[in-house]
Design a protein around this motif. Structure first.
Motif, PDB file in Angstrom:
ATOM      1  N   LYS A   1      -4.749  -6.796   6.117  1.00 59.28           N
ATOM      2  CA  LYS A   1      -3.969  -5.575   6.121  1.00 59.28           C
ATOM      3  C   LYS A   1      -4.772  -4.469   5.431  1.00 59.28           C
ATOM      4  O   LYS A   1      -5.666  -4.742   4.637  1.00 59.28           O
TER       5      LYS A   1
ATOM      6  N   THR B   1      -3.850  -2.559   3.041  1.00 59.17           N
ATOM      7  CA  THR B   1      -3.696  -2.608   1.588  1.00 59.17           C
ATOM      8  C   THR B   1      -4.605  -3.677   0.973  1.00 59.17           C
ATOM      9  O   THR B   1      -5.004  -3.557  -0.192  1.00 59.17           O
TER      10      THR B   1
ATOM     11  N   LEU C   1       4.447  -3.335  11.368  1.00 62.42           N
ATOM     12  CA  LEU C   1       3.380  -2.670  10.634  1.00 62.42           C
ATOM     13  C   LEU C   1       3.709  -1.198  10.366  1.00 62.42           C
ATOM     14  O   LEU C   1       3.506  -0.680   9.261  1.00 62.42           O
TER      15      LEU C   1
ATOM     16  N   GLU D   1       6.295  -0.901   7.793  1.00 64.27           N
ATOM     17  CA  GLU D   1       5.763  -1.197   6.471  1.00 64.27           C
ATOM     18  C   GLU D   1       4.880  -0.057   5.950  1.00 64.27           C
ATOM     19  O   GLU D   1       4.717   0.108   4.750  1.00 64.27           O
TER      20      GLU D   1
ATOM     21  N   ASN E   1       1.681   0.101   6.832  1.00 70.12           N
ATOM     22  CA  ASN E   1       0.394  -0.552   6.604  1.00 70.12           C
ATOM     23  C   ASN E   1      -0.440  -0.542   7.884  1.00 70.12           C
ATOM     24  O   ASN E   1      -0.076   0.091   8.881  1.00 70.12           O
ATOM     25  N   SER E   2      -1.574  -1.232   7.875  1.00 69.85           N
ATOM     26  CA  SER E   2      -2.429  -1.319   9.066  1.00 69.85           C
ATOM     27  C   SER E   2      -3.051  -2.708   9.106  1.00 69.85           C
ATOM     28  O   SER E   2      -2.927  -3.482   8.160  1.00 69.85           O
TER      29      SER E   2
ATOM     30  N   LEU F   1      -3.238   5.173   5.101  1.00 75.40           N
ATOM     31  CA  LEU F   1      -1.973   4.457   4.994  1.00 75.40           C
ATOM     32  C   LEU F   1      -0.906   5.328   4.344  1.00 75.40           C
ATOM     33  O   LEU F   1      -1.211   6.179   3.501  1.00 75.40           O
TER      34      LEU F   1
ATOM     35  N   LEU G   1       1.244   3.838   2.524  1.00 78.51           N
ATOM     36  CA  LEU G   1       1.373   3.175   1.225  1.00 78.51           C
ATOM     37  C   LEU G   1       0.339   3.766   0.272  1.00 78.51           C
ATOM     38  O   LEU G   1      -0.853   3.831   0.577  1.00 78.51           O
TER      39      LEU G   1
ATOM     40  N   GLU H   1      -1.692   9.095  -0.813  1.00 78.15           N
ATOM     41  CA  GLU H   1      -1.055   8.554   0.387  1.00 78.15           C
ATOM     42  C   GLU H   1      -1.254   9.573   1.497  1.00 78.15           C
ATOM     43  O   GLU H   1      -1.259  10.777   1.263  1.00 78.15           O
TER      44      GLU H   1
END
Lengths: 364, 364, 364, 364
Positions: C255, C257, D196, D199, D201-202, D298, D300, D315
């Motif tokens: 991912k 992160t 994804l 969330e 995310n990636s 992201l 996140l 972010e």
């Protein structure tokens, strides 16, 4: 490309100082299957060797070339060809006195400026001996061009000091120590050289190199034009101060009606262009001229400075050329051949397959 | 390097035909932080533009250059700089009659031989308009050299046909349409040109370009010598048939004692070498001369052939230069600047760090 | 660049077949003043030599390297460095039977397809012995990087067949014949190799190479990114089938992160990127992994064809490696060093002078 | 070669930042006579464009490519082809807040280290938009290879995060937004992507590219081996962290008997080598795999620093890719095509004329 590699598909990379252990070159890109031997290379190297006449340097150079790779069972494999000449004549004592002095018009000063220090023995990397490797590499190109493409590359002395040669007969060029094509001038050349040696001086020369049978279409616009690459190759020879293609600087005073090469169905009517138009070969003889400055090593003293900036007087003893131009001829042939071969391979790679080429017109 | 890329660290790649939609270039390797604007480039482009005088071509070229990348907030970013000039003056009807004809001494014939067909409009890729991009790229190099290294590059007309200029005053070069440095010759030049136009003919020219303030040590033995790369760059300009460094072909008849530039603690006593020895800069002015052939487009008819090999007569109507040399000056400056900048970056990359360089001696 | 030249400012050109007279290389662009001796090069060559353990090949290779130019009084002159290794162990009789056969998974077939014929002795130009010259050239780069830039380049075996090494201790890497950094695995490796030899088979390996102390900012967008050039250099080693930078193929399942290396004022918190972001070095350790296929020469027979297309069975007798990966380590170090040195010189050439660089942040 | 030029005979030079006025490229070396239109290029560009599905970025890129030179009457002229895409979607306000911040795992930090400052808007030169020009250039190469040599280049997604595709059917690859060859996996891919995005995310991906119909013999030992140049080309794509040829890293654990591709008169029995042996093509399918790291932008937040070294949290708002791998497929195809075309031209240039090539054996 580094400073030591020339060419794009057919490339020559060289190394070696005049007083180091050896000179060498890597010749890459020669297609496979070409018959080549050390004798083929030695032939051209011997033409270049000093001691061919009493006018050129008396330094003995054995210059025996070895082929170290890229040839198997007498033919090129298509992989890189390593060449080497061991240095056998390294009389360093001739040079000990110049360790910290700059000989005027030599590269001593510029090499120190560039690198901070230098191999002072006999000119190091700037020595004319480095050109032996070019001649060896050029011999491979000449053989390919002759064998596969039917091209002939011939160089000759066209002027020595004030004495101009009419190119009467290219067939005698290799029969005298001057590469002179004009038999009537030989006595005059000998007398002139004798006087020069007696005086302790030197003189410049002009060399002409001709390529016959080159097909039209070689050269890559815009920067890799055939004339531009020839200029690069020829100007890279030691002592060259000028390069012309065809009529060269004579074109400056010509009218358009004089300069242009008219075309008829039978072929071109003249060749002022020297075989190249728009940077591309026309199919006519490619003609280039080089201007070579007089040898920089003289018995007559000259003013210079040493490494610390003090004024000194320099005279060169030992064995040197009164006219370097006499020896540049095979080197100019070699460079012409190397450039042409590179362009033949590039042209074949890039201009094939989608449309057929036009048939060329005749060539006079 | 392909045929369209020049240089090693500072590179110029170009595209564009005279009658296609646009000309362009990618200039890569300029260090970051150099202030540069479209106006900087336009200045040199305008010097090149036809219409500056009644002697040069009457074709109007707007030549407005755009910077498409590589500059942010007025300074180079260090990434590739894209340049473009849209073609606005494309009077194709001037050229329709030459679709299948070969104009003598043009690249028409050679381009067809190379590629099998060609964009016949106005010379296509072989047109002199392609040089507009070189001037734009060269303007970046000139600015860098001036701003960062304190170098000045100046070109001028040194000979037009039979008329030789004494380089009396470089400061007036940009004040007349000839780039002539000798005010006493202006009336003679004008009269000569008038006669030429009346006759329908053309004549060649010699251009000289000088670089001042170049530090010693530039140039990479053996093949990327500074003089060899300059020869390549200058010979790649349309219509160039010869290149000299320093005394050039005059060196042929010089004795060694005449040619050599002696050194004293105060500096060199002469500059026959033209600022380059052993392929490396000496710190003196770098002096190069170009021979430009007479324009190939004449009102006076000439014999030629067409695409099928039939004999024809060709005369060019429309608007052309009677002397292309007049316009080559800014192009020669641009190429000199491009080569020098490439060598400055290469020298810095390769000769730094392990030992300090020697201080140079004075320059006369 | 020809197929035999690598690099732009710091270049390596090589030649030589395994059974020709000699191998050689020309290393160009090393700045002047670097202390270097034949012993420096021999050290790394000896690490590579077969016979270091009973597991590697029993062919004796003397591999004594000579420096033929470019070094004077123990320091580099800045000119081209010629290197040569004479071939002394050429037991051609080991290879006579393969003159017309194609060994499966060797380059025999592909070389014939490319060139039309080949030097069949021992793999000719495709032989792994060619890599000796890379190690010699790389030794020069390693010395420069260590001496001038404080950079250390270390390679080690990270996996042999199914056996994974934890990189416990880089300091023991040169103390065993496997370049293994994990002492606990040595007995397992020995046992595995014994079984392999007995079976007559071979296995692949993974090698990791790390460069420490590299400054941030190296790499040239877009095509000469540092990771792209490393991939080129490492994939050019015989038997390499894959190259990773940092987490490599493990990144596929990560991912965002997990993968990203966060930054704090004290430095990076991780190094999934392997020291390269956007193609440019970050200042962290540069980490690359190579996948090496199992040796192609096996005692176990395999199906193949001969030059005329007939089905044959091939088994290789004589002396060969059961795992080439064991020897690739010094070659990978050499290639990493060569690429880094080229980029140091290029970076210095192109990013200097107009604006000062930023100070780097810390490195964890 | 500068950092912006790729290739030797068929070359691509590019420029352009994501938020500058335009992107462009110069494609040089395409032989004359190939039919090519803007529509040919636009087809591949549209495959690459975001907005193809709701999973890829919502940034609208118009990406209309113009051909500015090198094409006349619908066919290549053999001269340089200039390509340009004007930037129309430049919402700089999305990026104003990152002027002085370094986004973790982006090239922001490394670009500042290299150049001293950077165009901060949207990644500048490091942006993935630069790859649009590669796709355009690659489209020319693909057309040549298909038209003249009968070669097909196909790329597809072989793994997304933990989901592996079996390459069931290459014919459906262009029918879905994932370039997925396995229809049974589409629902799973969609569900995974939804999760994804939710969330913030990636995830990474693996892309495979295959070339069919390549003749044996391409590739230049030693450094320009076909696999090494492919590795260079593919690793130069943004976000690539690993490259494999054939079995790649799986070779590490393979025995020699497993890995070798045996030959029979009917052809090869397997293709673990991925179509390349000894750096030269075998005539089998060339198979390469790329590892792509997860997107660096992201929602996140992540820890980072600003230009002055202060700790910050970053972010990324705005519109970004959760998986860049989905878009790399056409870029990988383009790079494969560019490398193959360059090698076709080089092979033709260098291996022709002296001896005829051998007929290849069959290919399974």
């Amino acid at each position: 490309m580094s400073g030591n590699t020339f060419g794009k598909l057919f490339t020559v990379t060289s190394f070696g100082e005049s007083h180091g252990p050896a000179l060498g070159a890597i010749v890459d890109g020669c297609p496979p299957g070409l018959p080549i031997t050390e004798a083929d290379l030695q032939l051209d190297l011997d033409r270049r060797k000093p001691g061919q006449s009493r006018y050129t340097t008396q330094r003995r150079e054995d210059d025996q070339v070895r082929i170290l790779s890229g040839v198997f069972e007498g033919k090129t494999t298509g992989t890189a060809i390593g060449l080497m000449i061991e240095n056998t004549d390294q009389r360093s004592k001739d040079y000990a006195n110049i360790k910290d002095t700059y000989r005027p018009a030599h590269a001593d000063y510029t090499y120190d400026q560039k690198y901070g220090f230098r191999d002072y023995r006999g000119g190091g990397r700037s020595s004319a001996r480095e050109t032996a490797m070019r001649v060896a590499a050029g011999a491979i190109a000449k053989k390919y061009l002759a064998t596969v493409e039917g091209i002939e590359v011939v160089g000759y002395l066209s002027q020595l000091g004030p004495i101009e040669m009419a190119p009467v007969d290219l067939s005698i060029v290799n029969d005298n120590a001057f590469f002179c094509p004009d038999p009537t001038k030989l006595p005059e050349l000998e007398a002139y050289m004798q006087a020069l040696i007696k005086e302790g001086n030197s003189v410049g020369a002009k060399v002409t190199v001709v390529a016959r049978g080159v097909k039209p279409g070689l050269g890559e616009p815009i920067f890799d034009r055939l004339d531009a690459e020839l200029a690069h190759a020829l100007m890279s020879i030691n002592a060259v101060k000028g390069v012309e293609i065809g009529d060269g600087f004579a074109s400056v005073a010509q009218k358009g009606t004089e300069h242009r090469d008219e075309m008829t169905p039978e072929g071109f009517l003249s060749n002022h262009a020297g075989g190249i138009l728009g940077g591309i070969s026309t199919g006519q003889d490619i003609i280039a001229h080089l201007a070579l400055k007089p040898t920089s090593s003289l018995r007559l003293p000259g003013r210079s400075i040493d490494r610390n900036g003090n004024a000194i007087s320099v005279e060169t003893k030992g064995r040197h050329d009164p006219c370097v131009g006499i020896r540049a001829t095979p080197i100019a042939e070699a460079m012409m051949a190397i450039v042409l071969m590179d362009h033949y391979l590039r042209h074949r790679g890039q201009n094939h397959g989608v449309i057929p080429p036009l048939p060329p017109i005749g060539n006079r």
